[in-house]
Design a protein around this motif. Structure first.
Motif, PDB file in Angstrom:
ATOM      1  N   LYS A  92     -32.114  23.112   9.710  1.00  0.00           N
ATOM      2  CA  LYS A  92     -32.693  23.048   8.922  1.00  0.00           C
ATOM      3  C   LYS A  92     -33.242  24.186   8.228  1.00  0.00           C
ATOM      4  N   PRO A  93     -33.488  25.249   8.922  1.00  0.00           N
ATOM      5  CA  PRO A  93     -33.943  26.711   8.500  1.00  0.00           C
ATOM      6  C   PRO A  93     -32.996  27.589   7.545  1.00  0.00           C
ATOM      7  N   GLY A  94     -31.487  26.940   7.568  1.00  0.00           N
ATOM      8  CA  GLY A  94     -30.661  27.497   6.683  1.00  0.00           C
ATOM      9  C   GLY A  94     -31.193  28.049   5.317  1.00  0.00           C
ATOM     10  N   ALA A  95     -31.303  28.968   4.605  1.00  0.00           N
ATOM     11  CA  ALA A  95     -31.669  29.371   3.355  1.00  0.00           C
ATOM     12  C   ALA A  95     -30.885  30.305   2.595  1.00  0.00           C
ATOM     13  N   ILE A  96     -31.328  30.347   1.222  1.00  0.00           N
ATOM     14  CA  ILE A  96     -30.745  31.601   0.465  1.00  0.00           C
ATOM     15  C   ILE A  96     -31.935  32.338  -0.178  1.00  0.00           C
ATOM     16  N   ALA A  97     -31.465  33.613  -0.727  1.00  0.00           N
ATOM     17  CA  ALA A  97     -32.651  34.355  -1.136  1.00  0.00           C
ATOM     18  C   ALA A  97     -32.100  35.193  -2.346  1.00  0.00           C
ATOM     19  N   ARG A  98     -32.687  35.944  -2.957  1.00  0.00           N
ATOM     20  CA  ARG A  98     -32.117  36.687  -4.017  1.00  0.00           C
ATOM     21  C   ARG A  98     -31.973  37.895  -3.356  1.00  0.00           C
ATOM     22  N   HIS A  99     -30.514  38.397  -3.335  1.00  0.00           N
ATOM     23  CA  HIS A  99     -30.015  39.450  -2.438  1.00  0.00           C
ATOM     24  C   HIS A  99     -30.561  40.652  -2.839  1.00  0.00           C
TER      25      HIS A  99
ATOM     26  N   PHE B 295     -43.437  42.033   1.291  1.00  0.00           N
ATOM     27  CA  PHE B 295     -43.294  43.242   0.272  1.00  0.00           C
ATOM     28  C   PHE B 295     -44.454  43.137  -0.804  1.00  0.00           C
ATOM     29  N   ASP B 296     -45.036  41.699  -0.702  1.00  0.00           N
ATOM     30  CA  ASP B 296     -45.750  41.323  -2.028  1.00  0.00           C
ATOM     31  C   ASP B 296     -45.091  41.324  -3.217  1.00  0.00           C
ATOM     32  N   PHE B 297     -43.883  40.867  -3.098  1.00  0.00           N
ATOM     33  CA  PHE B 297     -42.610  40.888  -4.140  1.00  0.00           C
ATOM     34  C   PHE B 297     -41.976  39.644  -3.696  1.00  0.00           C
ATOM     35  N   ASN B 298     -41.506  38.762  -4.722  1.00  0.00           N
ATOM     36  CA  ASN B 298     -40.805  37.617  -4.541  1.00  0.00           C
ATOM     37  C   ASN B 298     -39.210  37.854  -4.423  1.00  0.00           C
ATOM     38  N   ILE B 299     -38.774  37.591  -3.301  1.00  0.00           N
ATOM     39  CA  ILE B 299     -37.410  37.452  -2.793  1.00  0.00           C
ATOM     40  C   ILE B 299     -36.566  36.239  -3.189  1.00  0.00           C
ATOM     41  N   LEU B 300     -37.385  35.176  -3.531  1.00  0.00           N
ATOM     42  CA  LEU B 300     -36.856  33.884  -3.909  1.00  0.00           C
ATOM     43  C   LEU B 300     -36.191  33.213  -2.900  1.00  0.00           C
ATOM     44  N   TYR B 301     -36.959  33.245  -1.585  1.00  0.00           N
ATOM     45  CA  TYR B 301     -36.432  32.633  -0.460  1.00  0.00           C
ATOM     46  C   TYR B 301     -36.540  31.040  -0.470  1.00  0.00           C
ATOM     47  N   SER B 302     -35.355  30.505  -0.541  1.00  0.00           N
ATOM     48  CA  SER B 302     -35.426  29.061  -0.586  1.00  0.00           C
ATOM     49  C   SER B 302     -34.868  28.363   0.560  1.00  0.00           C
ATOM     50  N   GLU B 303     -35.686  27.527   1.511  1.00  0.00           N
ATOM     51  CA  GLU B 303     -35.130  26.912   2.367  1.00  0.00           C
ATOM     52  C   GLU B 303     -34.534  25.821   1.920  1.00  0.00           C
ATOM     53  N   ARG B 304     -33.170  25.569   2.297  1.00  0.00           N
ATOM     54  CA  ARG B 304     -32.465  24.495   1.762  1.00  0.00           C
ATOM     55  C   ARG B 304     -31.730  23.732   2.964  1.00  0.00           C
ATOM     56  N   GLY B 305     -31.717  24.057   4.158  1.00  0.00           N
ATOM     57  CA  GLY B 305     -30.888  23.279   5.250  1.00  0.00           C
ATOM     58  C   GLY B 305     -29.464  23.564   4.936  1.00  0.00           C
TER      59      GLY B 305
ATOM     60  N   ILE C  24     -20.298  26.448  -0.248  1.00  0.00           N
ATOM     61  CA  ILE C  24     -21.012  26.381  -1.427  1.00  0.00           C
ATOM     62  C   ILE C  24     -22.284  26.075  -1.389  1.00  0.00           C
ATOM     63  N   SER C  25     -23.269  26.927  -2.256  1.00  0.00           N
ATOM     64  CA  SER C  25     -24.471  26.503  -2.383  1.00  0.00           C
ATOM     65  C   SER C  25     -24.838  26.703  -3.672  1.00  0.00           C
ATOM     66  N   GLN C  26     -26.094  26.062  -4.365  1.00  0.00           N
ATOM     67  CA  GLN C  26     -26.309  26.094  -5.654  1.00  0.00           C
ATOM     68  C   GLN C  26     -27.732  27.220  -5.648  1.00  0.00           C
ATOM     69  N   SER C  27     -27.562  28.089  -6.412  1.00  0.00           N
ATOM     70  CA  SER C  27     -28.561  29.228  -6.675  1.00  0.00           C
ATOM     71  C   SER C  27     -29.520  28.675  -7.401  1.00  0.00           C
ATOM     72  N   SER C  28     -30.731  29.495  -7.282  1.00  0.00           N
ATOM     73  CA  SER C  28     -31.976  29.067  -8.146  1.00  0.00           C
ATOM     74  C   SER C  28     -31.754  29.212  -9.627  1.00  0.00           C
ATOM     75  N   ARG C  29     -30.585  29.859 -10.108  1.00  0.00           N
ATOM     76  CA  ARG C  29     -30.119  29.474 -11.448  1.00  0.00           C
ATOM     77  C   ARG C  29     -29.476  28.407 -11.674  1.00  0.00           C
TER      78      ARG C  29
END
Lengths: 413, 94
Positions: A174-181, A104-114, A281-286
């Motif tokens: 390990k590849p489990g992740a969250i992103a800015r939906h 996208f050239d646009f940050n979806i805040l993909y965050s690999e957490r496990g 439960i997960s902790q978002s980037s905020r």
């Protein structure tokens, strides 16, 4: 690496031009009409316009863009499922997600957490071992780990043996992740619109024109348009839109509730799920804790939140993280989910020619957004569902060839 | 939380009950005489209405008896409670 923000900083064009054009008038005819302007519908429009050269597309939505379950999920991305069909499908989605900010050239805040799926009984340890074996066989990074390793990944998790449901082990993915939906939907919408796709929000589909067994037009409250093909991608409204087209689905619509806490300093890296305790439960980037439980036990087309859901959820959550008892909730909501008998999606052909289906997304829709968009676009472009979608076809029910997905979240198995 | 008027025990909280899904789905009388598609329709396909829905409920932690409930799936209000085996009737469509 997405450089969009940097480019904007050095640009002379401030403020930035509007990313999405205003809603145009409906044309008489489109090659493809996509019913549903959520993540899935927008992604299909994006891949059709970017990779298949089909740009005469209208995306039609009754509400606003990505305001349904795309806005209401808990943004978890993983592929540690139980069936080989499911693992292969969701793994393609994870891989697409990993490259999506660049795409996208646009940050979806993909965050690999496990991603940790906790086991509290011997039976669930056995299932975790089974899932790890299936995952590894399909090239997906999952393994069974035990409390000493869990403690390193999630030091704040209560691993005491002196609780009602002690933690015996976990499936570590390990590849489990969250992103800015929302960003995922915006990225697809901007990419599609820039290639000529029209976005018709606040436009309700009220019927379909069908001639000789094929769909030929879509009736909306703003007029009727002719079309070469239709893609239905409407999440919790699947049964109703399919009824307009004249066929039935094996779906019940049930609410899935979720909630978010006040923001805290980062303390929880992995996503933690317990099927036995019905909570995740997960902790978002905020810094907010995003929490959910199981689906409501009956059909309902209502996006309300209930006290008994939160009581039930927190009773178990506080066993995992006792110190959360002092933390306040900030927001609560529900999405309406398409529940299928085998916890797998329903995609591809329908009894109506050129009418393609993307439904049955229960509690697993957000994580499948890229693979659905890509593969449904391919399906529409070549007129046939590719092999990776074949196990999820609608006629699996009358062939009794179900895909029992025991790795689905928030549902009793 | 709903209050459900159990026909045997009177009004009780929703969490004493379990929902058994859509009611009045008749099992085909001669399963071996119908096609796979018809059997699949009986097993899996549902109208999933947005509006009045007839369901079976069981008073799981009370009298443990089954009965029918007609409930609106938009407003989440109970329209009617009636005995197992009774026809749906009473308005609201099939």
């Amino acid at each position: 690496m997405p450089l969009g923000l940097l480019k904007y900083g050095f640009s002379k064009r401030h403020p930035a031009p509007r990313a999405l054009p205003p809603r145009p008038d409906l044309k008489d005819s489109y090659d493809v009409v996509i019913v549903g302007g959520g993540g899935h519908g927008l992604a299909a429009a994006y891949y059709l316009s970017k990779y298949h050269g089909i740009t005469n597309i209208a995306v039609i939505d009754k509400g606003y863009l990505a305001g349904g379950n795309t806005a209401r999920n808990t943004a978890i991305i993983r592929s540690n499922y139980l069936t080989p069909e499911g693992v292969r499908f969701y793994d393609e989605s994870v891989r697409l997600y990993q490259g999506l900010s660049n795409e996208f050239d646009f940050n979806i805040l993909y965050s690999e957490r496990g991603h940790l799926t906790l086991a509290h009984t011997d039976a669930s340890l056995r299932t975790m071992r089974w899932r790890a074996e299936v995952n590894q066989h399909c090239g997906v990074d999952s393994e069974l780990i035990f409390p000493d390793e869990i403690a390193k990944l999630a030091p704040s998790l209560n691993l005491s043996r002196d609780v009602r449901h002690p933690i015996l082990g976990a499936l570590h993915h390990k590849p489990g992740a969250i992103a800015r939906h929302d960003a995922v939907a915006w990225g697809y919408a901007i990419g599609a619109a820039s290639r000529g796709v029209e976005l018709h929000t606040r436009t309700e589909v009220t019927g379909f024109g069908i001639e000789g067994g094929a769909v030929t037009s879509v009736v909306t409250d703003r007029g009727t348009v002719r079309c070469g093909a239709v893609l239905q991608a409407v999440a919790g409204s699947s049964s109703r839109v399919a009824a307009l087209a004249g066929f039935k689905l094996p779906i019940r619509t049930v609410p899935l509730q979720a909630c978010v806490s006040q923001p805290l300093k980062p303390f929880l890296d992995p996503i933690v799920v317990s099927g036995s305790l019905h909570c995740y439960i997960s902790q978002s980037s905020r810094g907010e804790l995003v929490m959910g439980g199981s689906v409501d036990p009956y059909s309902l087309y209502q996006q309300r939140s209930t006290l008994d859901f939160k009581e039930g959820l927190m009773a178990n959550m506080l066993e995992l993280f006792p110190f959360l008892s002092g933390v306040k909730l900030l927001r609560q909501w529900a999405g309406i989910a398409d529940m299928t008998p085998d916890f797998s999606p329903v995609m591809g052909e329908t009894p109506i020619r050129n009418y393609w289906l993307d439904s049955g997304w229960g509690t697993w829709g957000f994580k499948a957004t890229p693979v659905c968009g890509k593969r449904m676009a391919e399906t529409i472009a070549i007129g046939k569902a590719p092999d990776i979608l074949d196990p999820f076809r609608l006629d699996r029910f009358e062939r009794f060839d179900l895909v029992g997905e025991g790795g689905a979240a928030s549902v009793g198995h | 939380m709903l209050q459900i008027a159990c026909p045997h025990c009177g009004p009780r909280d929703e969490n004493e009950f379990s929902c058994g899904g859509e009611a009045h789905i008749a099992r085909p009388k001669q399963p071996d005489a119908i096609s796979d598609a018809e059997w699949a329709d009986y097993l899996f396909m549902r109208t999933n209405p947005k509006g009045a829905l007839a369901e079976r409920w069981c008073h799981t932690v009370g009298c443990r008896r089954w009965f029918n409930v007609e409930r609106d799936t938009v407003t989440h209000t109970i329209l009617r409670v009636y005995a197992m085996g009774a026809p749906r009737g009473g308005g609201g469509g099939a």
